[in-house]
Enzyme design. Structure first.
Site, PDB file in Angstrom:
ATOM      1  N   GLU A 123      -2.445  -7.005   7.450  1.00  0.00           N
ATOM      2  CA  GLU A 123      -1.115  -6.950   8.042  1.00  0.00           C
ATOM      3  C   GLU A 123      -1.067  -7.824   9.297  1.00  0.00           C
ATOM      4  O   GLU A 123      -2.094  -8.124   9.912  1.00  0.00           O
ATOM      5  CB  GLU A 123      -0.751  -5.496   8.379  1.00  0.00           C
ATOM      6  CG  GLU A 123       0.624  -5.279   9.001  1.00  0.00           C
ATOM      7  CD  GLU A 123       1.781  -5.759   8.129  1.00  0.00           C
ATOM      8  OE1 GLU A 123       1.799  -6.955   7.782  1.00  0.00           O
ATOM      9  OE2 GLU A 123       2.688  -4.954   7.849  1.00  0.00           O
ATOM     10  N   ASN A 131       3.340   5.743   8.608  1.00  0.00           N
ATOM     11  CA  ASN A 131       4.629   5.388   8.013  1.00  0.00           C
ATOM     12  C   ASN A 131       5.650   6.489   8.231  1.00  0.00           C
ATOM     13  O   ASN A 131       6.803   6.232   8.598  1.00  0.00           O
ATOM     14  CB  ASN A 131       4.491   5.140   6.509  1.00  0.00           C
ATOM     15  CG  ASN A 131       3.694   3.909   6.155  1.00  0.00           C
ATOM     16  OD1 ASN A 131       2.952   3.904   5.181  1.00  0.00           O
ATOM     17  ND2 ASN A 131       3.824   2.832   6.925  1.00  0.00           N
ATOM     18  N   HIS A 155       0.825  -1.212   0.000  1.00  0.00           N
ATOM     19  CA  HIS A 155       0.000   0.000   0.000  1.00  0.00           C
ATOM     20  C   HIS A 155       0.861   1.265   0.000  1.00  0.00           C
ATOM     21  O   HIS A 155       2.048   1.245   0.346  1.00  0.00           O
ATOM     22  CB  HIS A 155      -0.929   0.018   1.219  1.00  0.00           C
ATOM     23  CG  HIS A 155      -0.212   0.103   2.533  1.00  0.00           C
ATOM     24  ND1 HIS A 155       0.283   1.286   3.047  1.00  0.00           N
ATOM     25  CD2 HIS A 155       0.095  -0.852   3.438  1.00  0.00           C
ATOM     26  CE1 HIS A 155       0.860   1.060   4.206  1.00  0.00           C
ATOM     27  NE2 HIS A 155       0.767  -0.226   4.467  1.00  0.00           N
ATOM     28  N   THR A 213       1.243   6.257   4.482  1.00  0.00           N
ATOM     29  CA  THR A 213       0.307   6.819   5.451  1.00  0.00           C
ATOM     30  C   THR A 213       1.084   7.726   6.398  1.00  0.00           C
ATOM     31  O   THR A 213       2.318   7.669   6.459  1.00  0.00           O
ATOM     32  CB  THR A 213      -0.390   5.720   6.274  1.00  0.00           C
ATOM     33  OG1 THR A 213       0.575   5.114   7.155  1.00  0.00           O
ATOM     34  CG2 THR A 213      -0.992   4.643   5.370  1.00  0.00           C
TER      35      THR A 213
END
Length: 203
Positions: A82, A15, A9, A12
């Site tokens: 996840e 992150n 992905h 974000t």
């Protein structure tokens, strides 16, 4: 031959901040993550994907939303979520700063896939929940091109399973937000054709 595009992905805010987001953190893409998704779409919109698979977490669907909006059949599976980091989800932990986290990573690398953080999942458990999805992939017509969007640790576990590596090797598969692995499946064997391709992000 099935052509399998495996995608992590997009970025974000978690992150950027170094905060652990496992299966219990349903974060969204930030501005850069949405830009990464746009660039992936621009580079691969011509590929005739037969189906798009994502996890149940919104950051994976947002990463491939353009393909879904195009009308490509989309299915989401908890099998692709996840890993759960248990009580540590939503916190900032790194191997350098957190002894418990570092010890768990070291146990994985040493060949103990059953180690886990308190309240979390082990890689062995992630692998077990992924196996029905792998069987689903292998049941698809063998002339399809399939796009799968999931998460960093889950991607590493899946690659080990598809390519026949022990889970102790999973950190050898690097990942990057909106980074792509491309695999071919001939009916008995997966082969890797692109290892962490990020060329579309610089276009």
């Amino acid at each position: 031959m099935i052509q399998l595009y495996l995608l992590r992905h997009g970025q974000t805010d978690f992150n950027v901040q170094g905060i652990v987001q496992g299966s219990g953190v349903n974060s969204s893409l930030n501005d850069k993550g949405r830009q990464q998704a746009e660039r992936f779409w621009a580079a691969y919109q011509h590929v005739p994907f037969a189906r798009v698979y994502t996890s149940e977490l919104r950051r994976t669907q947002q990463s491939v939303q353009h393909f879904i909006d195009k009308g490509i059949p989309h299915e989401h599976y908890a099998a692709l979520n996840e890993i759960s980091w248990g009580t540590r989800e939503g916190t900032r932990i790194t191997p350098q700063e957190d002894a418990e986290y570092a010890q768990t990573l070291a146990q994985w690398a040493a060949g103990n896939p059953h180690a886990r953080l308190p309240g979390g999942e082990s890689p062995a458990e992630v692998a077990a929940r992924q196996r029905p999805f792998i069987e689903l992939l292998q049941s698809r017509p063998h002339d399809e091109i399939v796009l799968v969007c999931l998460h960093g640790r889950a991607l590493r576990v899946l690659l080990c399973q598809l390519l026949g590596y022990p889970l102790s090797c999973m950190d050898g598969f690097e990942h990057h937000n909106l980074g792509l692995y491309k695999l071919h499946y001939t009916g008995s064997l997966y082969t890797i054709r692109n290892f962490l391709d990020v060329s579309h992000l610089s276009s």
